[in-house]
Design a protein around this motif. Sequence first.
Motif, PDB file in Angstrom:
ATOM      1  N   LEU A 159       1.104  -2.169   9.635  1.00 40.59           N
ATOM      2  CA  LEU A 159      -0.212  -2.066  10.277  1.00 40.59           C
ATOM      3  C   LEU A 159      -1.276  -2.824   9.495  1.00 40.59           C
ATOM      4  CD1 LEU A 159      -0.090   1.679  11.350  1.00 40.59           C
ATOM      5  CD2 LEU A 159      -0.368  -0.272  12.893  1.00 40.59           C
ATOM      6  N   LEU A 160      -1.201  -2.776   8.175  1.00 41.31           N
ATOM      7  CA  LEU A 160      -2.164  -3.523   7.368  1.00 41.31           C
ATOM      8  C   LEU A 160      -2.009  -5.023   7.612  1.00 41.31           C
ATOM      9  CD1 LEU A 160      -4.397  -3.587   5.280  1.00 41.31           C
ATOM     10  CD2 LEU A 160      -2.650  -3.475   3.483  1.00 41.31           C
ATOM     11  N   MET A 195      -8.124  -8.646  -2.925  1.00 36.23           N
ATOM     12  CA  MET A 195      -9.158  -7.656  -2.612  1.00 36.23           C
ATOM     13  C   MET A 195      -8.632  -6.604  -1.632  1.00 36.23           C
ATOM     14  SD  MET A 195     -11.969  -8.082  -4.263  1.00 36.23           S
ATOM     15  CE  MET A 195     -13.011  -7.038  -3.241  1.00 36.23           C
ATOM     16  N   VAL A 196      -7.856  -7.047  -0.673  1.00 46.24           N
ATOM     17  CA  VAL A 196      -7.289  -6.112   0.306  1.00 46.24           C
ATOM     18  C   VAL A 196      -6.334  -5.144  -0.388  1.00 46.24           C
ATOM     19  CG1 VAL A 196      -5.900  -5.911   2.406  1.00 46.24           C
ATOM     20  CG2 VAL A 196      -7.546  -7.775   2.180  1.00 46.24           C
ATOM     21  N   PHE A 210      -6.521  -1.087  -0.776  1.00 45.28           N
ATOM     22  CA  PHE A 210      -5.353  -0.274  -0.403  1.00 45.28           C
ATOM     23  C   PHE A 210      -5.002   0.687  -1.531  1.00 45.28           C
ATOM     24  CE2 PHE A 210      -0.804   0.548  -0.241  1.00 45.28           C
ATOM     25  CZ  PHE A 210      -0.565   0.819   1.095  1.00 45.28           C
ATOM     26  N   LEU A 211      -4.992   0.184  -2.757  1.00 43.53           N
ATOM     27  CA  LEU A 211      -4.662   1.024  -3.908  1.00 43.53           C
ATOM     28  C   LEU A 211      -5.743   2.067  -4.165  1.00 43.53           C
ATOM     29  CD1 LEU A 211      -3.213  -1.661  -6.368  1.00 43.53           C
ATOM     30  CD2 LEU A 211      -1.953   0.039  -5.029  1.00 43.53           C
ATOM     31  N   VAL A 253      -9.436  -0.426   7.032  1.00 45.33           N
ATOM     32  CA  VAL A 253      -8.026  -0.192   7.367  1.00 45.33           C
ATOM     33  C   VAL A 253      -7.184  -0.180   6.098  1.00 45.33           C
ATOM     34  CG1 VAL A 253      -6.002  -1.229   8.478  1.00 45.33           C
ATOM     35  CG2 VAL A 253      -8.152  -1.052   9.730  1.00 45.33           C
ATOM     36  N   ALA A 254      -7.505  -1.053   5.145  1.00 50.28           N
ATOM     37  CA  ALA A 254      -6.761  -1.087   3.879  1.00 50.28           C
ATOM     38  C   ALA A 254      -6.898   0.241   3.136  1.00 50.28           C
ATOM     39  CB  ALA A 254      -7.256  -2.236   3.011  1.00 50.28           C
ATOM     40  N   VAL A 255      -8.129   0.751   3.029  1.00 49.13           N
ATOM     41  CA  VAL A 255      -8.348   2.039   2.356  1.00 49.13           C
ATOM     42  C   VAL A 255      -7.628   3.157   3.105  1.00 49.13           C
ATOM     43  CG1 VAL A 255     -10.084   3.786   1.789  1.00 49.13           C
ATOM     44  CG2 VAL A 255     -10.544   1.387   1.307  1.00 49.13           C
TER      45      VAL A 255
END
Length: 231
Positions: A16-17, A33-34, A38-39, A104-106
């Motif tokens: 999805l990411l 950065m993405v 996410f992390l 979305v990443a977060v």
Amino acid sequence: MIISVLAAAVAPGAALLAYFYLKDRYAPEPISMVIRMFLAGALVVFPVMVLQRAVVLAFGENPFLFSFVYSAGVEEFFKWFLLYFLIYKHVEFDEPYDGIVYAVAVSLGFATVENVIYSLLDYKSFSQLLFRAFLPVSGHALFGVVMGFYMGKAKFHTGRPLGLLAVSLAFPVFYHGLYDYILIELKRYWIWLIVPLMVFLWARSLWKVNHANSRSPLRAVYSEDEVKLPT
């Protein structure tokens, strides 16, 4: 067996990411950065779980409060907090769609770790992993699209952005809370409401993706570059 379960638990979030990242038509964000966002979403899972447990023990498990406050309210606030303080004023946030990518990443960082935890602690079958991929994980992604869309609008709003920033938190909390409440309260008939809700969220999210891209200040620059290409 454990490796297979881990792979199945991580795969939906990664897919999805990648999907929403590739939807960025103009100047895609740096992958570093993405991944960083996410992390950040992944790391906040544990403090959120501790806080949620403490709140439940203190105030009880009222279904409405659990859905809209303890679960949706706490989780979406922490995601919003990370977005606002880590990326909202960052130089890489230079077009409206960037809000969607980072939100979305977060959200998927959070959802992926949560999915891994539940899969390892409560694994019953592969169909259970599919259920979590189609509902909880994709749900988090869609809540992130809503949050990022309005945060992107706030970032490039010519007036005072406080109202849009408030909406960027309020709408994800509402949709997330509604999702949880349906699952908790309608144990036998939940599917008749969850499926229409998810279809609605996907349709609105795809519209938001296209709309955010269409409002990019980089659109004119890229269009001019395409015109100048030799035939």
